[in-house]
Design an enzyme around this catalytic site. Structure first.
Site, mmCIF file in Angstrom:
data_model
loop_
_atom_site.group_PDB
_atom_site.id
_atom_site.type_symbol
_atom_site.label_atom_id
_atom_site.label_comp_id
_atom_site.label_asym_id
_atom_site.label_seq_id
_atom_site.Cartn_x
_atom_site.Cartn_y
_atom_site.Cartn_z
ATOM 1 N N GLY A 64 0.477 -3.322 4.472
ATOM 2 C CA GLY A 64 -0.073 -2.792 5.585
ATOM 3 C C GLY A 64 0.701 -3.716 6.764
ATOM 4 C CB CYS A 112 -9.051 -3.138 -3.445
ATOM 5 S SG CYS A 112 -9.946 -1.415 -3.339
ATOM 6 C CE LYS A 141 5.436 5.405 -1.465
ATOM 7 N NZ LYS A 141 5.832 5.189 -2.947
ATOM 8 N N GLY A 146 -3.118 0.099 -0.053
ATOM 9 C CA GLY A 146 -2.891 -1.070 -0.949
ATOM 10 C C GLY A 146 -3.077 -1.996 -0.575
ATOM 11 C CB SER A 147 -0.925 -5.429 -0.598
ATOM 12 O OG SER A 147 -0.086 -4.830 -0.162
ATOM 13 C CB THR A 148 -3.063 -7.290 2.954
ATOM 14 O OG1 THR A 148 -4.958 -7.399 2.821
ATOM 15 C CG2 THR A 148 -3.667 -8.104 4.559
ATOM 16 C CD GLU A 149 3.205 -8.986 0.208
ATOM 17 O OE1 GLU A 149 2.558 -9.417 -0.747
ATOM 18 O OE2 GLU A 149 4.198 -10.242 0.383
HETATM 19 P P1 ADP Z 1 0.588 -3.202 -4.734
HETATM 20 O O1 ADP Z 1 1.176 -5.027 -4.700
HETATM 21 O O2 ADP Z 1 -0.470 -3.116 -5.453
HETATM 22 O O3 ADP Z 1 2.248 -2.377 -5.513
HETATM 23 P P2 ADP Z 1 1.915 -2.396 -2.432
HETATM 24 O O4 ADP Z 1 0.915 -2.601 -1.641
HETATM 25 O O5 ADP Z 1 2.469 -2.986 -2.338
HETATM 26 O O6 ADP Z 1 -0.209 -2.014 -3.536
HETATM 27 O O7 ADP Z 1 1.626 -0.814 -2.510
HETATM 28 C C1 ADP Z 1 0.910 0.451 -1.976
HETATM 29 C C2 ADP Z 1 1.862 1.966 -1.798
HETATM 30 O O8 ADP Z 1 2.953 1.188 -1.120
HETATM 31 C C3 ADP Z 1 2.869 2.164 -2.334
HETATM 32 O O9 ADP Z 1 3.288 3.289 -2.734
HETATM 33 C C4 ADP Z 1 4.160 1.282 -2.310
HETATM 34 O O10 ADP Z 1 5.046 2.689 -3.017
HETATM 35 C C5 ADP Z 1 3.966 2.078 -0.600
HETATM 36 N N1 ADP Z 1 4.500 0.698 -0.020
HETATM 37 C C6 ADP Z 1 5.429 -0.614 -0.824
HETATM 38 N N2 ADP Z 1 5.757 -1.217 0.433
HETATM 39 C C7 ADP Z 1 6.351 -0.776 1.654
HETATM 40 C C8 ADP Z 1 6.682 -0.624 2.855
HETATM 41 N N3 ADP Z 1 7.097 -1.172 3.709
HETATM 42 N N4 ADP Z 1 6.888 0.627 3.305
HETATM 43 C C9 ADP Z 1 6.135 1.291 2.640
HETATM 44 N N5 ADP Z 1 5.135 1.657 1.501
HETATM 45 C C10 ADP Z 1 5.578 0.889 1.094
#
Ligand code: ADP
Length: 505
Positions: free
Chosen positions: A259, A310, A201, A254-257
């Site tokens: 994660g 990161c 994805k 991606g973000s810790t949030e």
């Molecule tokens: P940033 O804040 O740097 O954009 P994110 O962590 O939001 O990074 O996004 C990184 C990836 O995680 C992207 O591919 C995004 O679509 C995906 N993503 C965002 N929210 C969710 C979620 N709830 N479940 C799975 N994947 C997600």
């Protein structure tokens, strides 16, 4: 149909063939076929330098993820699962070759989509992506188990035991937008080397280079369904992938949030999870450091990729005696950085990737100033079009400020003075929820090693920064993640260990 609407400042600089590729709505890759979303939906992909549309991309959701997971399962149980490691390795190597054969085109796509300079994507993102496939292709034939001498007290000598590493199965991979092609390579190459199949994805901000990579994967001879690429949004496609019962393992960057959300979604079936998350990395400058090299290295440490790394060296600890000189040197470098459209050969720093990031980074700048920080340079957005932010050096900060504690993910350095390289410096450097990377600048080799040993970080750079290699493991302590990317270490993310014992007497 002609989709692109972004203006001549970017599109005139790319070849006609790429403009034509962008002029068609880009489909997703499922089971070796390029298909539109089952819902028929598409979403716009924008040029962050002009805020205008580049093209549209199929918007995958749970139904497309389900089809992709089924295809990945069939491929695992089918030709891919039966392929010899040597043939698998050759296909992976060919992917690396094809990436290099399309170096310019991939770098152009990366620049248009993400905003980063073409010149940087051409020497960093794309060659490093190729190298990851080349490096991992060698591992395909070297994933070995072990003979284990067991003691079995009741019947010594009667058994033969060994381990057999096996692919973990169908892997869901979710990647971010800061290095779109490279993050795809970091994820796909080890999964393929270990014999897994994948649903990838890609980030909604930057789906294009991975979709083009998908075409190259098929050209390299990957059987249908081994890699499926589904663009879409996080809370729909991403969440569906993380929770899908047919997925054996989720790998996320991606973000810790987010994660945390991935872990929750994966917990229902206790899927294996690896995570590469945020950082607020300390970069430490001792008074005996080579000042010019440090200023150059610390500037790159924060400003490379517009601070959208990161592992960015975002907290710079400088020994008091040289604080003013080093901070001023970095500020002077920041002022010289030429902001512009990524495809302009003179551009050194492009826009941030999206309006959301622009809002986030300028919000942090505002909060920093309100809490009493002072911008030695920068401190604000730049220009009146595109998501440009001036490279910034903040001083007069306090440890509790948001700009010191939270990951900004933009070109914003916090410069902090310290008196002695003692326990209080180590404590301040480690005073973060993150633990991804760190830097140390000094001419005293022994001291550098002592400090490196005490930093809670998955990577420590001494007298350098941002040195990555396909052979070096990368990942985080604490809330920066679980597991490692790259190197031999990443293979364990994608393998199960089976212990086989047979009675021989
Ligand atoms: P940033 O804040 O740097 O954009 P994110 O962590 O939001 O990074 O996004 C990184 C990836 O995680 C992207 O591919 C995004 O679509 C995906 N993503 C965002 N929210 C969710 C979620 N709830 N479940 C799975 N994947 C997600």
């Amino acid at each position: 149909m002609n989709i692109q609407t972004t203006d001549s400042s970017t599109l005139e600089r790319v070849p006609a063939a790429l403009r034509e590729w962008l002029a068609k709505p880009r489909p997703m890759l499922i089971n070796g076929k390029w298909v539109q979303a089952k819902s028929g939906k598409v979403f716009d992909v924008n040029d962050p330098a002009t805020e205008m549309r580049l093209t549209t991309v199929a918007e995958g959701d749970a139904a497309d993820i389900d089809a992709a997971v089924r295809a990945a399962r069939a491929a695992l149980d089918g030709p891919w699962g039966r392929m010899s490691p040597s043939v698998r390795g050759r296909i992976i190597h060919r992917i690396g070759d094809l990436i290099l054969e399309h170096l310019d085109e991939l770098a152009q796509l990366e620049s248009l989509d993400n905003g980063k300079p073409f010149s940087v994507a051409r020497v960093a993102d794309v060659p490093l992506s190729a190298d990851m496939f080349h490096y991992m292709s060698g591992w395909a034939t070297k994933i070995e188990g072990k003979y284990i001498p067991i003691s079995n007290l009741a019947a010594p000598g009667q058994y033969l035991s060994f381990t057999r590493p096996e692919p973990i199965g169908v892997v869901g991979q979710i990647i971010p937008w800061n290095f779109p092609l490279l993050m795809a390579a970091w994820k796909l190459a080890p999964a393929l080397a270990t014999g897994c199949t994948v649903v990838l994805k890609v980030a909604e901000e930057t789906p294009l280079s991975a979709l083009r990579l998908g075409e190259l994967l098929m050209e390299a001879g990957l059987p249908d369904g081994v890699v499926n690429i589904v663009p879409g949004f996080g809370d729909t496609a991403g969440a569906a992938l993380a929770a899908h019962p047919g997925v054996d393992k989720v790998a996320f960057t991606g973000s810790t949030e987010v994660g945390r959300l991935i872990v929750q979604a994966a917990s229902r079936d206790l899927k294996k999870v690896s995570l590469e998350l945020g950082g607020k990395s300390p970069n430490i400058v001792l008074e005996d450091a080579d000042i010019d090299a440090t200023i150059a290295g610390a500037s790159a440490g924060i400003f490379f990729n517009h601070g959208q790394c990161c592992n960015a060296g975002s907290r710079l600890f400088i020994q008091e005696k040289i604080f003013d000189k080093v901070a001023a040197g970095i500020a002077a470098n920041a002022e010289k950085i030429k902001l512009g459209v990524g495809m302009d050969p003179l551009t050194e720093m492009g826009p941030l990737v999206s309006e959301v990031q622009y809002g986030r980074v300028t919000g942090y700048l505002k909060s920093g100033m309100e809490e009493g920080a002072r911008a030695l340079t920068g401190g604000a957005a730049a220009g009146n079009r595109g998501y440009f932010v001036k490279p910034t050096v903040l001083v007069d900060t306090k440890p509790a400020m948001k700009v010191v504690r939270e990951e900004i993910f933009g070109p914003v350095l916090v410069a902090i003075p310290f008196k002695e390289a003692d326990d209080s410096l180590i404590a301040a450097a480690n005073d973060t929820i993150y633990g991804l990377a760190a830097g140390v600048w000094t001419r005293d080799g022994a001291k550098a090693q002592q400090i490196a040993n005490r930093l809670k970080a998955g990577t420590v750079w001494i007298n350098c920064y941002h040195v990555f290699d396909s052979a070096l493991p990368f990942g985080g302590y604490k809330q920066s993640g679980w597991g490692r990317e790259m190197g031999q270490a990443v293979l364990s993310n994608y393998l199960e260990t089976k212990a086989i014992t047979s009675r021989i007497h």
